[in-house]
Scaffold this motif. Structure first.
Motif, PDB file in Angstrom:
ATOM      1  N   GLU A  18     -27.092 -20.251  25.022  1.00 40.73           N
ATOM      2  CA  GLU A  18     -26.486 -18.924  25.021  1.00 40.73           C
ATOM      3  C   GLU A  18     -27.366 -17.944  25.797  1.00 40.73           C
ATOM      4  O   GLU A  18     -28.599 -17.990  25.707  1.00 40.73           O
ATOM      5  N   PHE A  19     -26.716 -17.051  26.523  1.00 44.61           N
ATOM      6  CA  PHE A  19     -27.433 -16.045  27.305  1.00 44.61           C
ATOM      7  C   PHE A  19     -26.923 -14.664  26.904  1.00 44.61           C
ATOM      8  O   PHE A  19     -25.728 -14.386  26.997  1.00 44.61           O
ATOM      9  N   ILE A  20     -27.855 -13.817  26.447  1.00 43.25           N
ATOM     10  CA  ILE A  20     -27.456 -12.487  26.001  1.00 43.25           C
ATOM     11  C   ILE A  20     -28.394 -11.436  26.573  1.00 43.25           C
ATOM     12  O   ILE A  20     -29.402 -11.744  27.211  1.00 43.25           O
ATOM     13  N   GLY A  21     -28.057 -10.170  26.317  1.00 46.01           N
ATOM     14  CA  GLY A  21     -28.895  -9.055  26.713  1.00 46.01           C
ATOM     15  C   GLY A  21     -29.162  -8.185  25.498  1.00 46.01           C
ATOM     16  O   GLY A  21     -29.389  -8.717  24.414  1.00 46.01           O
ATOM     17  N   GLY A  22     -28.964  -6.894  25.671  1.00 44.06           N
ATOM     18  CA  GLY A  22     -28.316  -6.231  26.769  1.00 44.06           C
ATOM     19  C   GLY A  22     -27.079  -6.952  27.304  1.00 44.06           C
ATOM     20  O   GLY A  22     -26.354  -7.602  26.602  1.00 44.06           O
ATOM     21  N   GLU A  23     -26.888  -6.775  28.589  1.00 38.68           N
ATOM     22  CA  GLU A  23     -25.771  -7.395  29.287  1.00 38.68           C
ATOM     23  C   GLU A  23     -26.286  -8.565  30.121  1.00 38.68           C
ATOM     24  O   GLU A  23     -27.015  -8.367  31.099  1.00 38.68           O
ATOM     25  N   PRO A  24     -25.943  -9.802  29.744  1.00 40.91           N
ATOM     26  CA  PRO A  24     -26.535 -10.968  30.411  1.00 40.91           C
ATOM     27  C   PRO A  24     -26.222 -11.079  31.888  1.00 40.91           C
ATOM     28  O   PRO A  24     -27.070 -11.514  32.683  1.00 40.91           O
ATOM     29  N   PHE A  25     -25.015 -10.666  32.309  1.00 44.74           N
ATOM     30  CA  PHE A  25     -24.653 -10.852  33.707  1.00 44.74           C
ATOM     31  C   PHE A  25     -25.427  -9.935  34.659  1.00 44.74           C
ATOM     32  O   PHE A  25     -25.320 -10.072  35.881  1.00 44.74           O
ATOM     33  N   LEU A  26     -26.234  -9.015  34.112  1.00 48.80           N
ATOM     34  CA  LEU A  26     -27.155  -8.264  34.956  1.00 48.80           C
ATOM     35  C   LEU A  26     -28.228  -9.185  35.539  1.00 48.80           C
ATOM     36  O   LEU A  26     -28.866  -8.854  36.542  1.00 48.80           O
ATOM     37  N   GLU A  27     -28.420 -10.330  34.896  1.00 48.89           N
ATOM     38  CA  GLU A  27     -29.432 -11.299  35.343  1.00 48.89           C
ATOM     39  C   GLU A  27     -28.772 -12.614  35.758  1.00 48.89           C
ATOM     40  O   GLU A  27     -29.280 -13.696  35.469  1.00 48.89           O
ATOM     41  N   ILE A  28     -27.646 -12.539  36.444  1.00 49.20           N
ATOM     42  CA  ILE A  28     -26.891 -13.745  36.782  1.00 49.20           C
ATOM     43  C   ILE A  28     -27.679 -14.693  37.687  1.00 49.20           C
ATOM     44  O   ILE A  28     -27.547 -15.918  37.586  1.00 49.20           O
ATOM     45  N   GLU A  29     -28.523 -14.177  38.576  1.00 45.92           N
ATOM     46  CA  GLU A  29     -29.302 -15.055  39.451  1.00 45.92           C
ATOM     47  C   GLU A  29     -30.296 -15.885  38.647  1.00 45.92           C
ATOM     48  O   GLU A  29     -30.445 -17.097  38.881  1.00 45.92           O
ATOM     49  N   LEU A  30     -30.978 -15.258  37.703  1.00 46.89           N
ATOM     50  CA  LEU A  30     -31.897 -15.996  36.836  1.00 46.89           C
ATOM     51  C   LEU A  30     -31.134 -17.007  35.988  1.00 46.89           C
ATOM     52  O   LEU A  30     -31.555 -18.165  35.847  1.00 46.89           O
ATOM     53  N   ILE A  31     -30.015 -16.578  35.424  1.00 52.19           N
ATOM     54  CA  ILE A  31     -29.224 -17.479  34.586  1.00 52.19           C
ATOM     55  C   ILE A  31     -28.755 -18.690  35.378  1.00 52.19           C
ATOM     56  O   ILE A  31     -28.801 -19.828  34.895  1.00 52.19           O
ATOM     57  N   ASP A  32     -28.303 -18.469  36.597  1.00 51.19           N
ATOM     58  CA  ASP A  32     -27.858 -19.568  37.451  1.00 51.19           C
ATOM     59  C   ASP A  32     -28.993 -20.567  37.671  1.00 51.19           C
ATOM     60  O   ASP A  32     -28.791 -21.791  37.614  1.00 51.19           O
ATOM     61  N   LYS A  33     -30.185 -20.052  37.902  1.00 52.81           N
ATOM     62  CA  LYS A  33     -31.346 -20.918  38.115  1.00 52.81           C
ATOM     63  C   LYS A  33     -31.699 -21.695  36.841  1.00 52.81           C
ATOM     64  O   LYS A  33     -32.021 -22.890  36.899  1.00 52.81           O
ATOM     65  N   ILE A  34     -31.633 -21.018  35.696  1.00 51.59           N
ATOM     66  CA  ILE A  34     -31.918 -21.691  34.418  1.00 51.59           C
ATOM     67  C   ILE A  34     -30.916 -22.812  34.172  1.00 51.59           C
ATOM     68  O   ILE A  34     -31.288 -23.932  33.782  1.00 51.59           O
ATOM     69  N   CYS A  35     -29.639 -22.528  34.389  1.00 51.61           N
ATOM     70  CA  CYS A  35     -28.601 -23.515  34.108  1.00 51.61           C
ATOM     71  C   CYS A  35     -28.709 -24.719  35.049  1.00 51.61           C
ATOM     72  O   CYS A  35     -28.513 -25.865  34.620  1.00 51.61           O
ATOM     73  N   ASP A  36     -29.012 -24.480  36.299  1.00 48.91           N
ATOM     74  CA  ASP A  36     -29.224 -25.591  37.228  1.00 48.91           C
ATOM     75  C   ASP A  36     -30.379 -26.465  36.756  1.00 48.91           C
ATOM     76  O   ASP A  36     -30.310 -27.705  36.787  1.00 48.91           O
ATOM     77  N   TYR A  37     -31.455 -25.824  36.339  1.00 47.27           N
ATOM     78  CA  TYR A  37     -32.632 -26.567  35.860  1.00 47.27           C
ATOM     79  C   TYR A  37     -32.311 -27.348  34.591  1.00 47.27           C
ATOM     80  O   TYR A  37     -32.729 -28.508  34.436  1.00 47.27           O
ATOM     81  N   LEU A  38     -31.569 -26.723  33.682  1.00 51.09           N
ATOM     82  CA  LEU A  38     -31.175 -27.414  32.445  1.00 51.09           C
ATOM     83  C   LEU A  38     -30.369 -28.676  32.753  1.00 51.09           C
ATOM     84  O   LEU A  38     -30.635 -29.746  32.192  1.00 51.09           O
ATOM     85  N   LYS A  39     -29.398 -28.547  33.625  1.00 51.12           N
ATOM     86  CA  LYS A  39     -28.557 -29.713  33.949  1.00 51.12           C
ATOM     87  C   LYS A  39     -29.386 -30.834  34.566  1.00 51.12           C
ATOM     88  O   LYS A  39     -29.250 -32.004  34.193  1.00 51.12           O
TER      89      LYS A  39
END
Length: 410
Positions: free
Chosen positions: A72-93
């Motif tokens: 799960e990704f939260i904030g605040g508003e999580p999509f303010l950090e979409i680039e970081l989230i994208d990188k985390i999810c790629d690494y997780l997979k």
């Protein structure tokens, strides 16, 4: 009861491990009822902290034995950090695959967003890449009147004191969201000021195409004298609208559930309502918490309850109190003996924050009168619905018998 839409129980029905990344404490909005009292623009997760959190969790596979996981990704508003989230999810997979981890074929990426940035290119690219493993909820509180009452833009240097609602900025993204996630539900929050707009707001959300509305009262002590009566009346009016309009066949509202409003057995009904302790949260500083609600930005008066960090791991002694929690250990006798106890929720973080001492073994009961009002309206809803369904069944049976008799005569 096949004519009644069931509420979505969620992916894996609560059986998955929930691991939350607090990627930012910033948000475009300053919602008046928000429990995140310490939002700010400075605390943003770095890639180094995120990677260390992922590595620690995946390195300790034997300590996380659930068959599935919700990242799960939260904030605040999580999509303010979409680039970081994208990188985390790629690494997780990649890491779950490389390690042949037992979560690789059973995971979800989960988001609760204010919806403002939903349509942007980077968010849409992320959705297209991960669509089959995504759960995304957009928060829209109902009609423009209700939504804009609480969900306002935060003050800026140019207009520091001017309240501006966010409804128009969110509602434009609802059609896109529903086209991508047709069965998605929204989450509506009720505080004292917006109780009179419950009925119109739920019906408005149905009109927007949202089939399921998850709705709850805030747990904080904000309720005024008479709020429970207005609340009950609103729910009864909503019940009439849903039943008379046959909306229950294709729509659901979490205020109306068959299991609530009954006494609870001491021996068999002693589970903790909240998942704190079975969940895990990590913030920008790399600290682990039993739930996001125990991070400092979620607390009004208490110190954060940190159970470890990404460098040293989890201190089981600091986690232990959460693993022993149940209904009886934190409830007053009045709650234990309550004739309408089932369905009365609590938040472990609010229990901790509202308690006179730093303990999680003291249940906050500010929501008590609102729960009882909900129960009365819930009883009205199901009584009316069952009578209607029984009448329909009787009419159908009469038609069958009439048709059968006509065939015999012929």
């Amino acid at each position: 009861m096949t004519d009644i839409k069931d509420s979505d129980k969620g992916w894996q029905d609560g059986m998955a491990k929930s691991i939350t990344f607090i990627v930012t404490k910033d948000c475009q909005l300053a919602c008046k009822y928000c429990y995140l009292v310490g939002k700010n623009t400075k605390e943003r997760m770095t890639w180094d902290v995120a990677k260390k959190a992922v590595d620690f969790i995946l390195d300790h596979e034997n300590d996380f034995t659930e068959n599935s996981v919700i990242w799960e990704f939260i904030g605040g508003e999580p999509f303010l950090e979409i680039e970081l989230i994208d990188k985390i999810c790629d690494y997780l997979k990649l890491e779950m695959y490389r390690r042949d981890h037992h979560w690789f074929n059973s995971y979800r990426f989960s988001f609760s967003t204010n919806g403002i940035n939903y349509h942007t290119g980077k968010v849409q690219d992320f959705i297209k890449k991960n669509h089959t493993h995504l759960s995304i909820g957009i928060t829209i509180d109902g009609t423009k009147r209700k939504h804009d009452l609480n969900r306002i833009w935060k003050a800026s240097d140019t207009v520091p004191n001017q309240e501006r609602g966010s409804y128009d900025d969110v509602v434009k993204n609802i059609p896109l969201w529903l086209s991508q996630f047709p069965g998605a539900a929204t989450k509506v929050t009720i505080a004292s000021a917006d109780i009179p707009y419950i009925k119109e707001s739920v019906l408005h959300l149905y009109e927007l195409g949202i089939k399921e509305v998850n709705i709850n009262c805030v747990f904080e002590d904000v309720w005024k004298e008479g709020d429970d009566k207005v609340f009950e009346n609103q729910l009864i009016e909503l019940a009439d609208a849903i039943i008379d309009g046959d909306l229950y066949r294709d729509h659901a509202c979490s205020f109306f559930m068959e299991f609530i409003g009954k006494p609870m057995n001491r021996e068999h009904d002693n589970q903790n309502w909240c998942g704190a302790g079975n969940m895990l949260s990590v913030d920008a500083a790399g600290n682990f918490y039993p739930c996001t609600r125990f991070a400092q930005y979620s607390l009004r008066s208490k110190k954060p309850w940190i159970i470890g960090n990404v460098w040293d791991g989890i201190d089981q002694n600091k986690l232990r109190p959460f693993l022993t929690l149940d209904r009886l250990t934190q409830s007053d006798q009045e709650c234990i003996d309550c004739e309408v106890a089932s369905g009365c929720a609590w938040c472990q973080g609010e229990n901790y924050d509202a308690a006179a001492t730093p303990t999680v073994y003291k249940r906050a009961t500010a929501i008590c009168k609102m729960h009882k009002a909900r129960v009365r309206a819930n009883n009205y809803y199901w009584n009316k619905l069952f009578y209607k369904l029984q009448e329909e069944h009787d009419m159908e049976e009469m038609e069958r018998q009439k048709s059968k008799s006509n065939k015999v005569i012929c």
